[in-house]
Design an enzyme around this catalytic site. Sequence first.
Site, PDB file in Angstrom:
ATOM      1  N   HIS A  10     -12.510  11.182  -0.843  1.00 45.13           N
ATOM      2  CA  HIS A  10     -13.035  10.064  -1.673  1.00 45.13           C
ATOM      3  C   HIS A  10     -13.692  10.791  -2.930  1.00 45.13           C
ATOM      4  CE1 HIS A  10     -12.364   7.667   1.666  1.00 45.13           C
ATOM      5  NE2 HIS A  10     -12.254   6.381   1.117  1.00 45.13           N
ATOM      6  N   GLU A  56       1.123   4.544  -2.902  1.00 47.79           N
ATOM      7  CA  GLU A  56       0.997   4.775  -4.237  1.00 47.79           C
ATOM      8  C   GLU A  56       2.000   5.386  -4.775  1.00 47.79           C
ATOM      9  OE1 GLU A  56      -0.604   5.711  -1.525  1.00 47.79           O
ATOM     10  OE2 GLU A  56      -2.835   4.877  -1.678  1.00 47.79           O
ATOM     11  N   LEU A 104       0.793  -1.063  -0.098  1.00 52.86           N
ATOM     12  CA  LEU A 104      -0.109   0.136  -0.096  1.00 52.86           C
ATOM     13  C   LEU A 104       0.851   1.205   0.209  1.00 52.86           C
ATOM     14  CD1 LEU A 104      -3.026   0.102   2.422  1.00 52.86           C
ATOM     15  CD2 LEU A 104      -2.085   2.140   1.246  1.00 52.86           C
TER      16      LEU A 104
END
Lengths: 345, 365
Positions: A129, A60, A58
Amino acid sequence: MAEISLARALNRALSDALADDPDVLVYGEDVGALGGVFRVTDGLAAAFGEDRCFDSPLAEAAIVGTAVGMAMYGQRPVVEMQFDAFALPAFEQVVSHVAKMRNRTRGRVELPLVIRVPYGGGIGAVEHHSDSSEAYFTHTPGLRVVTPATPADGYSMLREAIECPDPVVFLEPKRRYWATAELDLPARTEPMDRAVVRRAGGDVTLIAYGPMVATALEAAEAGRREGRDIEVVDLRSLAPFDEETVVSSVRRTGRAVVVHEASTFGGYGAEVAARVTERCFHYLEAPVLRVGGLDIPYPPPKLEEYHLPGVDRILDAVDRLQWESEWVEGSADGRSTRQHTGVGA
Amino acid sequence: MKRTDGSAGSAPPLPSQEPIRLVDPGGNRVGEGLHPTPEPGTLLALLRAMIIGRRFDRQAGALARQGRLAVYPSSHGQEACQVGGVLALADDDWLFPTYRDCVALVTRGVDPVEVLTLLRGDWHSGYDPESHRCAPQCTPLATNASHAVGLTYAARRKGRDTAALVLMGDGATSEGDAHEAYNFAAVWNTPVVFLIQNNRWAISVPLEKQSAAPTLAHKAIGYGMRGYNVDGNDAAAVHSVVSQALAEARAGGGPAIVEAQTYRLDPHTNSDDPQRYRDDAEVEFWRARDPITRLEALLRGEGRLDDAELERVGAEAERLAADVRERLDGADGLDPEDLFSHVYATAPAMLRRQRQELLDEMRRG
C-alpha cells in the site's frame, strides 16, 4: 479563498470535468457509493449518476483495458487504481496498449485516458500500500506521467490530464491528500508538462516531485538556518521531463540533489542525475547526488521512517556537495555529523 | 439475476458436448435445430470469402518463405471460423483480431497489403482501425478482449447498438485477461461475442495441457453468459451461431462465448517445426474435414454452384494474390522521422531533439 486539501481539489477537478464534458467517465473499484478509499471520488456518483461514475468489477487489467476500448470510441475515461501496488496487474495493458496505441496506428487512434494511482508511503499502511512505481511508468515511451504536489496543482493538472489527447498516468501522493492550501477553485497553474521553482535559492537545487516536494521545502527552510540558500524545483511532470527548467536552475546554483521516495537504485533520480550531469557538467561544483528510499522492499509501517527520505537525509546530502569552506575545516569526505534516523543515500 | 441470498440464479443452458453442425464433412445438411442454416446467397458468400482468404493465406506464406515478410502465422484450416465470424458482423460492429486473423481482416475488406504491413515489418498496424472498425491485430494474448468490452460499453452510452467480435485462440483462454474480459462483459451486459478458434494447439502445447474444461464454451457458464460449441470447419454453423449470438447480445441478452472446433493445419508460423510435437496422422484427419470442400460440395449438390462460378472466384483470388505480390514489393515510403511523429499528440522537446540527432546521424552516413 478556502482551505482546500489535495483530495478535495482532485475531487473538484473530477466533478468539474464531468460537468463540462459528457464524454468524461469515472470508474474503478469502490469509486461509486463509497467515494473511493481516499474519498477522491466522494459524491460524484450521487451528483452525476451511475452512468458517469461507477464501480467496476475488481480487476485492474480490465479496468484499464476497458478504458482503452472506451477511449477508442471517443470517451474520456478516468480510472482509479486503488493503490500503487494494485496497479501492477494493469501494467501489461498500460505498456502494451495504452502507451502504444497512437504510435502503432500511426496516430489514427488516440487514447485520451487518465489512470489515477495513489502512490508513495508515509501513511502507516501495511504492505503493498505504499509503493512508488513511477520509474516503471516513466520508462515507457508514449505515456505522460505527472504528479501534483499541491492542491492547486492537483486541480489544475488533473483537469489538464483529462483534456490531454495522450494517455496520462496521474500519480497522487497519498501522504499529501490531506495537506491543505488557501485556494480559489477552479484554478489553473502552470502547464502540466512544466517544472516549477517552488523556492528560489542560490547555493543548491533540490529536485523533487510529488510527496517529496513538501519535504524538500522543509529541508530548504532548515538549511536556511544553517546558512544554505536552497532552491527547490518541483518537477510535476516526470515524463516528459522538463529538462530546461531543471538545467537552468542547476546552472545557476552549481549543485543538485534529486529527492524521491522510491528506491534509489535504477530509480527515476538516476535519469535526472544523468541528464543534469550531461547538460551542466561545466557548471557543477560537485557530483549530482540522489536521496531516495533504501534499496529494499517497502518496509513495514513501523520501520518506514528509516526508509523514507527526511529533512536530515536531504541536508546530509547537501553537506556532501564539496563546499570549499568545509574542505578547510576537516572531514575528508565532507560528511557532516548531523544526527539522522536513516542511512545516507 | 441479482442474488443476495446465496441461491442460484437462472443460469444459461450448458453448451452441447457435440458441436453444433449444419453441414457435415460430406457436404450434407444436418440438424437445423435452434440454428437456421444461412440462405444460399450467404452460403455462396461464405464460400467465396474462404476461397479468396485461403489464396491470400497461401500467398502470404510464400512471401514469408521468400523473406519478403518477417513472419506469417497461417490461418490455413481456420477459414470457416474467420469468414463465418466476420460475415456475421454488421458494418458498424467492431472486430478485434489477433495476429492469426489475417483472413478475417481481408474478409472485412481491409486492403490485403495493409493487413501485411505488421508482418512485413514497416509499421505495426498498416490499416486505419476507425475506417474498417477493426482494432489493430493483437499479439499479447487476450489483452484486446477487454478493449471490445469498453468499446461496446461506450457505443451504448452514445445510443448505438454496435457489437464486437473478439477473436481468440484456445491458449488465450488460459490468460487472466480473458477471464477479466468475460467477467466485465457479463457484468456490464455489453454486446460482445468471444469467438474462440480452438485449433487444438497453442504453438506446441495441446488442448489437454491447456484446459480441463469439458469444452471451452463451458467457461461461459461461470460468468453467467451463453456458451456455444460449434463445428469450426462448418462455415454455415459458425455464421449462424455467431449471427444469433450477436443478435441476442445486441438485444440486451448479454455477451456470449462461441467455441469453434477447428485445426491449425500449418505450423504456428513459418519458423515453427510441428514435427517436434504432433503426428501427421492428426493433421491428415483434419485435412479431410476441410471447410472449403464441405461447403463447395453442399452448394454443388444443391445446384447452386457450377464450374464457371468457381472459376470466377478462383480468378478473383488469383488477382488478389498477384496484386499483393506486386504491391508488397513497392517501398512504402518509410521515413525514419515517422519514428517520432506518433508517440505523443505533440512531440515533446526531448523527442524533437532525438529526431534532429537522428537526422544529423543519417546525413553523416
